[in-house]
Design an enzyme around this catalytic site. Structure first.
Site, PDB file in Angstrom:
ATOM      1  CG  HIS A 157      -4.866  -3.676   1.277  1.00  0.00           C
ATOM      2  ND1 HIS A 157      -5.615  -5.197   1.242  1.00  0.00           N
ATOM      3  CD2 HIS A 157      -4.686  -3.332   1.332  1.00  0.00           C
ATOM      4  CE1 HIS A 157      -4.143  -5.628   1.080  1.00  0.00           C
ATOM      5  NE2 HIS A 157      -3.612  -4.199   1.076  1.00  0.00           N
ATOM      6  CE  LYS A 161      -4.977  -4.078  -2.548  1.00  0.00           C
ATOM      7  NZ  LYS A 161      -4.778  -3.514  -4.422  1.00  0.00           N
TER       8      LYS A 161
END
Ligand SMILES: NC(=O)C1=CN([C@@H]2O[C@H](COP(=O)(O)OP(=O)(O)OC[C@H]3O[C@@H](n4cnc5c(N)ncnc54)[C@H](O)[C@@H]3O)[C@@H](O)[C@H]2O)C=CC1
Ligand SMILES: O=C(O)C1=N[C@H](C(=O)O)C[C@H](O)C1
Length: 271
Positions: A157, A161
């Site tokens: 990600h 995040k």
């Protein structure tokens, strides 16, 4: 049936802005509220202008109680503490609460289950069709292949995040564990470092990558002797999650109070 009146909480977040746009673009629902945390620079701004859809005449506020009282549902991609508080308010208002927030712990789930006695809670670590279909495939493959195929889950990600493993990785891990008829809690290996010893047969491993602007990539690897099977999903645009969340809210409109998942919404619960 009348238009479903929806509220977006976490309105100025990466997902919040996507959700405002998705509500504005979907037939059968209308945006009636946009909530941000106290002190957010977005307070007082028009939600449509914030999301880049044009004026919607809905100002961002930090007063969920007043807004939930005028709504049929709330779309929530925020943070665990905020989500459990919003669930209690959704229960009080007897409305639909769609939860995309990840990083939820056991104590948070207990609160959500309590709220689901009065609210219609639809919660999933991933609101996309592709990932929920993938979870069904993972469950089947895990049930078909024995313990001589090691299961490892790899995810990447964007650099912003804050939780790991991702909600999706955990959802896929649960699907694999269900297929194997084992408890994920007892068999998951969340990190490895130093002299770890050889891999325990039957464990489910997780590996996390973070960097750049990656929307979300997940692979479930079944590694056997001399061959490897990989099932993967790549999210290319956050709109897939936002459209899924709006679809979930509309699905929940005429349902009874309870705890539902995206698999229920998409009719994939028998997969
Ligand atoms: N289930 C799914 O399909 C997906 C889940 N997510 C999850 O959604 C969550 C949010 O992700 P992003 O939008 O990228 O994060 P973000 O940090 O950009 O947005 C979160 C927003 O929530 C707001 N917020 C926090 N506490 C609040 C409170 N008490 N009241 C009102 N607003 C509050 C923040 O100010 C921020 O604007 C994360 O947990 C992420 O993992 C993200 C994408 C898809
Ligand atoms: O934080 C994100 O961005 C995402 N979070 C969800 C997760 O934790 O799996 C879903 C998606 O992968 C994007």
């Amino acid at each position: 049936m009348s238009e479903m009146r929806l509220v977006v909480v976490g309105a100025s977040g990466r997902m919040g802005r996507m959700l405002i746009k998705a509500v504005a673009e979907t037939e059968g629902c209308t945006l009636v509220g946009a909530i941000e945390r106290e002190g957010s620079p977005a307070l007082g701004q028009d939600a449509g202008l914030l999301a880049g859809t044009g004026l919607l005449d809905v100002d961002v506020t930090d007063d969920p109680l007043a807004v939930f009282a005028q709504a049929d549902g709330v779309l929530d991609f925020t943070a665990p503490a905020a989500t459990t508080a919003f669930a209690a308010l959704a229960a009080q208002a007897r409305i639909v609460h769609v939860i995309g927030t990840t990083g939820l712990q056991e104590a948070d789930f207990t609160k959500l289950e309590a709220a689901a006695r009065h609210a219609r809670i639809i919660q999933s670590g991933n609101m996309s069709l592709g990932v929920n279909l993938l979870a069904g495939l993972v469950r089947k493959v895990a049930a078909t292949l024995g313990e001589d195929f090691d299961i490892e889950i790899l995810e990447m990600h964007h650099r912003m995040k804050v939780d790991a493993p991702s909600g999706t990785a955990l959802l896929l891990g649960e699907a694999a564990a269900e297929g194997r008829k084992i408890s994920l809690k007892e068999r998951s290996v969340r990190s490895r470092d130093g002299h770890t010893g050889a891999r325990n047969p039957g464990d489910i491993g997780f590996a996390t990558l973070r960097g750049g602007t990656v929307v979300g990539e997940h692979s479930v690897i079944f590694a056997g002797a001399g061959e490897r099977l990989e099932l993967s999903h790549r999210a290319e645009d956050r709109s897939i999650f936002a459209r899924g969340a709006v679809r979930a809210a509309l699905w929940g409109f005429d349902k009874k109070p309870g705890y539902y998942t995206m698999a229920n919404v998409l009719g994939l619960d028998q997969l």
